[in-house]
Design an enzyme around this catalytic site. Structure first.
Site, short mmCIF file in Angstrom:
data_model
loop_
_atom_site.label_atom_id
_atom_site.label_comp_id
_atom_site.label_asym_id
_atom_site.label_seq_id
_atom_site.Cartn_x
_atom_site.Cartn_y
_atom_site.Cartn_z
N GLU A 74 3.14 -3.68 -8.16
CA GLU A 74 3.22 -5.25 -8.44
C GLU A 74 1.96 -5.97 -8.27
OE1 GLU A 74 5.84 -6.77 -5.43
OE2 GLU A 74 7.61 -6.05 -6.57
N LYS A 124 -0.50 -8.12 -6.71
CA LYS A 124 -0.81 -8.90 -5.48
C LYS A 124 -1.36 -10.35 -5.94
CE LYS A 124 -2.36 -8.21 -0.70
NZ LYS A 124 -2.94 -9.54 -0.32
N ARG A 159 2.55 -17.01 1.40
CA ARG A 159 3.76 -16.26 1.36
C ARG A 159 4.79 -17.26 1.93
NH1 ARG A 159 4.21 -10.52 4.24
NH2 ARG A 159 6.42 -10.13 3.79
N ARG A 174 4.20 -17.31 6.47
CA ARG A 174 3.99 -15.95 6.96
C ARG A 174 4.47 -16.00 8.49
NH1 ARG A 174 -0.07 -11.60 5.99
NH2 ARG A 174 -0.06 -10.21 7.80
N PHE A 205 9.31 -11.82 -4.81
CA PHE A 205 9.14 -10.47 -4.66
C PHE A 205 10.09 -9.76 -3.91
CE2 PHE A 205 5.72 -11.97 -1.96
CZ PHE A 205 6.10 -11.48 -0.74
P1 AMP Z 1 -2.22 -9.01 3.42
O1 AMP Z 1 -2.43 -10.43 3.81
O2 AMP Z 1 -3.77 -8.72 2.77
O3 AMP Z 1 -2.06 -8.05 4.50
O4 AMP Z 1 -1.50 -8.86 2.29
C1 AMP Z 1 -0.11 -9.24 2.46
C2 AMP Z 1 0.18 -10.32 1.66
O5 AMP Z 1 0.06 -10.30 0.21
C3 AMP Z 1 1.78 -10.79 1.98
O6 AMP Z 1 1.86 -11.41 3.22
C4 AMP Z 1 1.89 -11.91 0.75
O7 AMP Z 1 1.50 -13.16 1.07
C5 AMP Z 1 0.76 -11.31 -0.24
N1 AMP Z 1 1.62 -10.87 -1.45
C6 AMP Z 1 1.06 -11.16 -2.96
N2 AMP Z 1 1.71 -10.37 -3.65
C7 AMP Z 1 2.76 -9.77 -3.07
C8 AMP Z 1 3.69 -8.77 -3.35
N3 AMP Z 1 3.84 -8.56 -4.71
N4 AMP Z 1 4.43 -8.26 -2.48
C9 AMP Z 1 4.27 -8.38 -1.32
N5 AMP Z 1 3.23 -9.53 -0.81
C10 AMP Z 1 2.64 -9.88 -1.79
#
Ligand code: AMP
Length: 588
Positions: free
Chosen positions: A250, A252, A257, A272, A342
């Site tokens: 997918e 990102k 979030r 989040r 998502f």
């Molecule tokens: P990180 O904050 O770097 O740990 O990445 C996780 C965050 O990516 C999640 O909390 C979401 O806000 C964001 N995100 C963006 N696209 C997606 C996706 N396709 N699936 C899940 N999370 C996503």
């Protein structure tokens, strides 16, 4: 239950720092507490009145707390201040001053936990003009009926500085021992907590329905679910192996979030960190009502700033303007967003958290009427690391920040970081510092305000060697109203029914133009891309180059002919010159 019993335990907690000892004290307290008081006890012990997501704020300002103590103790405001500054703590000051002023006088009526809780709740709910006086009066009355020790904790709680050093998970440990009779049941409690985010509710349920009730806790629309978190691995090969050979890839996306709860006509959105962010996104509320089918649904998605006329994703900084608390309507118009779903955790009366991801994605596809505002995150299943690479390039060039790879068999693991989701970040970026002059070779119809005009133009660089115009990007940002009017007229003479023979493109626009008009653009980066043929194979086999977050500078280069546009060779050089490894930040 008498509040003095609670205070006795708090006093014991103050003397301990070890987790075991703290758990023991808490377990004792939970055992003593009647069922109907458990919820209140848990919130108060956390220094709260309700779970965080309800947004009920305690927190009387310091100067008012001092005034309450002044009235309740009969001491002068200077004396109160001095006691506060000397001890550095409102509770200690209260205990000392009240001890002094009362000199052991006895109280007839014992305070109950319920009265303390209800009064604090009343105070938290009062707002508006004149509410400060009423709040202070209520608090003075409560302190008047409290012992000096009780006053110590009441004032700390009211000021929002209770800090007993009790973590949520320690309360779960204590609950397992005290109410379920076994430390090992803590796992079940943890799951119940992760799907409801409401510690008071979980503890009460444990007391009322035992382990069976806890094991059967279902997600509830209206109570946020603690979010599933992703692990990290450096390469596509490792991720594929970890997930058993095939994955769902997918985009990102780089936004915020959002956990979206739809309850009939009501929609609430949690961040989040499970704070209520509904007021920031009235548009997401509207899109959920209009485009998500089902009466009770819990979804997760990424809210991303977009160019509403073209659908392009915009950089994260654009979304930050939405954080402003005032002028929400105005800000909403200026900085439109799309919600990109998502996941789905509840739908059609069913808890989907225990379903595999493939089933959840299918349900998402069933219930969402996709359009430019309510989208599904682009996804694709694969078992080929090469394809992961291509999808990564596509995601980056479209404004994503990398890929999220998901195990199609994984359940939704609330509140846990695990290998059901693995993020794959790109390793390199090539910043673009200069402007680039490109040739307009296609037009894409606009929507919304731009309906009937144009939304975006397809642009090409010049390939000297072959005398060709391979496309490199699509641009829909940076055009003024004046541009919107004059560009169609300017381009009209070059319209073509078929793709002009010297243009190379995978994308097919609504209108082709013979290469003639040159415009100046800027962009944040040059990226590899499987969907643009400029510089095809020059950096990587099967990939061309593209611009990320392109923007028209406003400058029409009418002194330039199409052969004077930036050449493919130059773009390849710029890419290579600026290519740098991305340093990953801690916590990334
Ligand atoms: P990180 O904050 O770097 O740990 O990445 C996780 C965050 O990516 C999640 O909390 C979401 O806000 C964001 N995100 C963006 N696209 C997606 C996706 N396709 N699936 C899940 N999370 C996503």
């Amino acid at each position: 239950m008498k509040y003095s019993l609670v205070v006795e335990s708090y006093e014991k907690l103050e003397g301990h720092t070890g987790r075991l000892a703290i758990t023991e004290v808490l377990a004792g307290l939970l055992k003593e507490t009647p069922k109907q008081d458990l919820e209140m006890l848990v919130y108060l012990t956390q220094g709260k009145l309700r779970p965080d997501y309800e947004g009920i704020e305690l927190g009387i300002a310091e100067k008012y707390a001092l005034r309450v103590l002044h009235t309740a103790s009969g001491k002068s405001i200077e004396q109160v201040k001095r006691a506060y500054v000397d001890s550095g703590d409102i509770g200690t000051a209260a205990e000392r001053l009240l001890d002094e002023s009362r000199q052991g006088a006895l109280f007839t009526e014992a305070l109950t936990l319920k009265r303390v809780y209800d009064t604090l709740m009343d105070i938290a709910r009062m707002s508006g003009e004149g509410s400060t006086d009423s709040k202070l009066k209520e608090l003075v009355n409560l302190i008047g009926d409290a012992s000096s020790k009780e006053a110590k904790y009441i004032l700390r709680t009211a000021m929002g500085v209770l800090r007993l050093g009790v973590a949520d998970y320690t309360i779960l440990d204590a609950c397992a021992v005290a109410l379920l009779g076994e430390k090992a049941h803590r796992k079940s409690l943890e799951r119940a907590y992760n799907v409801t985010s409401d510690l008071g509710y979980v503890v009460r349920l444990a007391a009322e329905e035992g382990l069976d009730g806890i094991r059967h806790v279902k997600v509830q629309v209206g109570k946020p679910i603690r979010p599933m978190l992703a692990e990290r691995l450096p390469t596509a090969e490792e991720i594929l192996e970890k997930m058993g050979g095939d994955v769902v890839m997918e985009y990102k996306l780089d936004g915020e979030r959002a956990q979206v709860h739809k309850m009939g006509d009501r929609v609430e959105i949690f961040s989040r960190r499970l704070e209520l962010i509904t007021p920031t996104y009235p548009d997401v509320v509207k899109y959920t009502k209009e485009y998500v089918n089902g009466k009770k649904v819990i979804l997760e998605g990424e809210v991303v700033a977009v160019n509403i006329e073209t659908g392009e994703y915009l950089p994260f900084q654009e979304l930050m303007h939405r954080r402003r608390k005032h002028d929400v309507e105005e800000t909403m118009k200026r900085y439109p967003v799309a919600v990109n779903f998502f996941d789905v955790m509840f739908s059609d009366g069913r808890d989907f958290t225990q379903q595999p991801y493939s089933a959840r994605r299918k349900e998402l596809e069933r219930i969402i009427e996709q359009n430019e505002f309510a989208r599904l995150v682009p996804a694709k299943r694969t078992s080929d690391p090469k394809e992961v690479e291509r999808f990564m390039e596509e995601a980056i060039s479209q404004g994503g920040e990398g890929l999220m790879l998901k195990d199609p068999r994984a359940t939704y693991n609330a509140g846990a970081r695990g290998f059901g989701w693995i993020k794959l970040k790109r390793e390199y970026r090539s910043e673009l510092t200069d402007t680039i002059d490109l040739v307009i070779v296609g037009g894409i119809h606009g929507r919304g305000r731009r309906a009937g005009v144009f939304g975006a133009y397809l642009l090409a660089a010049y390939d000297e060697k072959r005398g060709a115009y391979p496309t490199i990007t699509k641009v829909g940002t940076g055009f003024s109203d004046e541009d919107l009017r004059r560009f169609p007229k300017l381009l009209k003479p070059y319209e073509s029914e078929v793709k002009p023979p010297d243009v190379e493109s995978i994308l097919v626009p609504d209108v082709w133009y013979r290469p003639k008009v040159v415009i100046e653009t800027i962009a944040s980066e040059i990226t590899l891309s499987p969907i643009y043929p400029a510089g095809l194979n020059s950096i990587r086999e099967g990939s061309g180059l593209a611009l990320r977050f392109p923007k028209f500078t406003g400058k029409l280069r009418d002194e330039k002919g199409p052969e004077d546009a930036t050449t493919v060779k130059e773009v390849v050089e710029m890419y290579s010159l600026q290519l740098k490894k991305i340093q990953s930040k801690p916590g990334d």
